[in-house]
Scaffold this motif. Sequence first.
Motif: not given
Length: 476
Positions: A166-173, A187-191, A218-234
């Motif tokens: 699983l990945d964080y985005v799908s788990v959060q959804q 996970l959120p209850e325990i986290g 072929d290139g790159w993009r710079l992303v400013l990404r806030a952590p998902l709640a699922a990442e914090e719980h994990n």
Amino acid sequence: MPIKKVIAPQIDFSGLRQELHLPDEFPAAVLAEAEAAARATRPAGADLTDVPFVTIDPATSRDLDQAMHLSRRKGGGYRVRYAIADVATFVPPGGTVAAESWVRGQTIYLPDGRVPLHPPVLSEDAVSLLPDAERAAVVWTIDLDADGGTIGVTLERARIRSRAKLDYVSVQQEIDAGTAAEPYALLPEIGILLAKRAADRGAVNLPLPSQELERDGDGWRLVLRAPLAAEEHNAQISLLTGMAGASIMLDGGIGLLRTMPAPKPEAVAKLRAAAAPLGIPWPDGSSVGGVIAAVDPGTPRGAAFLNQAADLLRGAGYTAFGVPGQEERPAEAGHGGVGAPYAHVTAPLRRLADRYATEVCLALHEGREVPDWAREALPQLPKTMSSTDRVASAADRGAIDLAEAVLLEHRVGETFEAAVLDRDEAGAKRPASAMIAIDEPAVRARCTGDLPLGRRVPVRLVTADRVTRTVRFEQA
């Protein structure tokens, strides 16, 4: 989720790899030994293949260190099963794979590809906890009471079979939709329970948005990404396991801790002084961790406050004990960010120290002598890990600095709106300056001028040099 994205041109990271002396390939002897181990080694230990473990990682990851299964306990509370890839079973002491892992220290991540700690035939295949295959693991079983307090810990070598990658985005959804499956529905209850306990004991967690580079054709993009709640719980599950490992080693009188001094009183006082002008509430009796947990990192003032709070987390390192030269339990055994003693035991595919700390924990828990190969490595690990931590940090920062310079090199002279994150007063030989963040592209850089902390101000780009990886602004 991504806050801002900007398409970037092609970027060549080869110069950064050369500058940091990162290896390109594994020696032939190392690859041969790894391939032989992958073919010949079979998982051993208790049969836990009936437990429906799952892994939760970034979507593109294949070096899967951890798998979890969360459940309720009869009579109340929770049971956390955390399976960690059993690297030591596949990497014999004294072999070429083990020797090469000491040269590398940890997996180094760059946007155009990782520099792995172990050959991919192990780290992304035979040892990785990929789904639908029997794998060797060290399984931590941690029982919690209804408030998230630890009431029992066991660990053992076991055979497991993950059911899903699983990945964080799908788990959060799924969590948001209320459709999360059994192994991770709690996970959120325990986290949340674990995070509250962390704040109560003074732990400091900084939920700052991170700058990341993503492929875009072929290139790159710079992303400013806030952590998902699922990442914090994990992350709380990993911290829980690391604290359990530290407790076992401290009780056993031998081990390797991840240490950090507690925040210095003067640093706390400085942060509290910054709170009022930034409009951050700090009620009497509130812990530092509790105040930080209530801050919104998506606002300029919140981001500035959290940037100031980073000064609390200085001096992280590794401390070995129960070994020649450090026989006794260390006087400073805690980790200021965690608010408790803590050890790295959950990422042995990506970090050298975890393989040895895990083996120490297993031996102590089973009441047997720590193997000589693990005991003898402990005194050398702090220096090795500190050195490779510096390389990993330089790789992370260097890649972002290069991308920022490439993105902005044709925009020198333009004016941007920026949030002021930090400021330095003028000195005898230096002008006043500040750390600022612009939204598009998502860049953080130094800016000269007497700028107001936590405000949005206009700034002018004066330097963007890809050769030196330098970006500088001035007050407009």
